[in-house]
Design a protein around this motif. Structure first.
Motif, short mmCIF file in Angstrom:
data_model
loop_
_atom_site.label_atom_id
_atom_site.label_comp_id
_atom_site.label_asym_id
_atom_site.label_seq_id
_atom_site.Cartn_x
_atom_site.Cartn_y
_atom_site.Cartn_z
N UNK A 74 110.37 27.41 58.81
CA UNK A 74 109.05 27.43 59.44
C UNK A 74 108.86 28.83 60.04
N UNK A 75 108.63 29.81 59.19
CA UNK A 75 108.58 31.19 59.68
C UNK A 75 107.52 31.38 60.75
N UNK A 76 106.43 30.63 60.66
CA UNK A 76 105.35 30.75 61.64
C UNK A 76 105.79 30.40 63.05
N UNK A 77 106.93 29.69 63.18
CA UNK A 77 107.33 29.22 64.51
C UNK A 77 108.15 30.24 65.30
N UNK A 78 108.63 31.31 64.65
CA UNK A 78 109.51 32.25 65.34
C UNK A 78 108.92 32.84 66.62
N UNK A 79 107.64 33.27 66.63
CA UNK A 79 107.10 33.85 67.87
C UNK A 79 106.91 32.82 68.99
N UNK A 80 107.06 31.56 68.68
CA UNK A 80 106.81 30.52 69.68
C UNK A 80 107.99 30.31 70.62
N UNK A 81 109.08 31.03 70.41
CA UNK A 81 110.28 30.85 71.23
C UNK A 81 110.33 31.79 72.44
N UNK A 82 109.41 32.72 72.57
CA UNK A 82 109.55 33.73 73.61
C UNK A 82 108.19 34.30 74.02
N UNK A 83 108.22 35.15 75.03
CA UNK A 83 107.05 35.92 75.47
C UNK A 83 107.51 37.36 75.68
#
Length: 285
Positions: A74-83
């Motif tokens: 789910x490549x789209x999910x990678x930015x959802x782990x951090x800020x």
């Protein structure tokens, strides 16, 4: 806000076919989810039990790192782990900071928590089965509430949350981010708990119900169903005050760093567990 059509991809097949990479580390996420499950209301516990995959044997902790395993598919999910926050500003603002590298708003761990909370609020409603995969929503939310409590998941933009800062953890070469994801927890387990994560969970749970009991009630407080902005603001402050402080490229981190930062890690793990439970209890009233 929706994050692609992740719910249309087969759930079970992804569990065993991707490389391993973790946020807090396996034990960090396990600790947070186990602490949370102990604090669920009867209604929330039943909903979680219904949503967990059968192979989890009603153990949320056993699948709390699922979101890390699937981000390579789910490549789209990678930015959802951090800020990513501005370097050395040591503050967090949702409208300024919650975006991915392409500048798309809401694509950060705080936005993801809001999104999956909204999805789970549809539990039990007639259209929820066809609109969302609520099993995945539960696993994403449980993981992301853990991630947002790791201070360097709300770190500086230029060093990618300290992923580009090379240090030595005693004699081992690491990056500073990994020290907070894994090394502090692992060293504490080895030194104080005979390498037994269950003993660390028991110690944290005891503190939550005794010395932290009044604080734990405050941790639970939230004027909405989920309050990720509060947790992110705490995170960048802890990153500046403890994670980054006194560290530069090539620093050797030993007992002075470990023993002074271990209480911060314990606190954030405890807060993550208490707040995950409180969020699930508000969702599944």
């Amino acid at each position: 806000m929706e994050f692609r059509n992740f719910h249309k991809i087969a759930f079970i097949t992804l569990l065993f076919c991707v490389p391993f990479a973790y946020g807090w580390g396996i034990d960090g996420h396990l600790i947070i989810c186990r602490l949370a499950q102990l604090r669920l209301s009867e209604t929330a516990a039943e909903a979680v039990s219904q949503l967990l995959p059968a192979y989890a044997n009603n153990d949320l902790g056993s699948v709390c790192s699922w979101a890390d395993r699937v981000k390579f598919r789910y490549h789209w999910s990678s930015p959802l782990h951090y800020i990513d926050t501005p370097d050395n500003v040591c503050t967090y603002e949702y409208n300024r900071d919650c975006k991915d590298e392409d500048g798309i708003q809401d694509r950060c761990v705080a936005g993801a928590i809001n999104n999956y909370t909204t999805q789970l609020l549809s539990y039990g409603k007639a259209n929820s089965a066809s609109q969302y995969n609520l099993t995945e929503a539960l696993l994403f939310l449980s993981h992301f509430i853990g991630d947002i409590h790791q201070p360097l998941h709300v770190g500086f933009t230029s060093d990618r949350g300290a992923n580009t800062i090379d240090v030595r953890w005693y004699r081992r070469k690491e990056v500073l981010h990994h020290v907070w994801d894994n090394n502090i927890i692992e060293t504490a387990e080895q030194r104080f708990y005979d390498s037994n994560v269950d003993e660390l969970i028991d110690a944290l749970q005891k503190n939550i119900t005794t010395v932290w009991s009044k604080q734990a009630k405050a941790w639970e407080a939230c004027s909405k169903t989920a309050c990720p902005d509060v947790y992110a603001s705490e995170g960048i402050k802890a990153a500046c005050d403890w994670a980054y402080k006194g560290v530069k490229e090539g620093s050797v981190l030993q007992d002075n760093y470990f023993l002074s930062r271990r209480p911060v890690v314990n606190l954030r793990l405890a807060q993550g567990g208490v707040r995950l439970a409180a969020t699930l209890n508000r969702i599944f009233r």
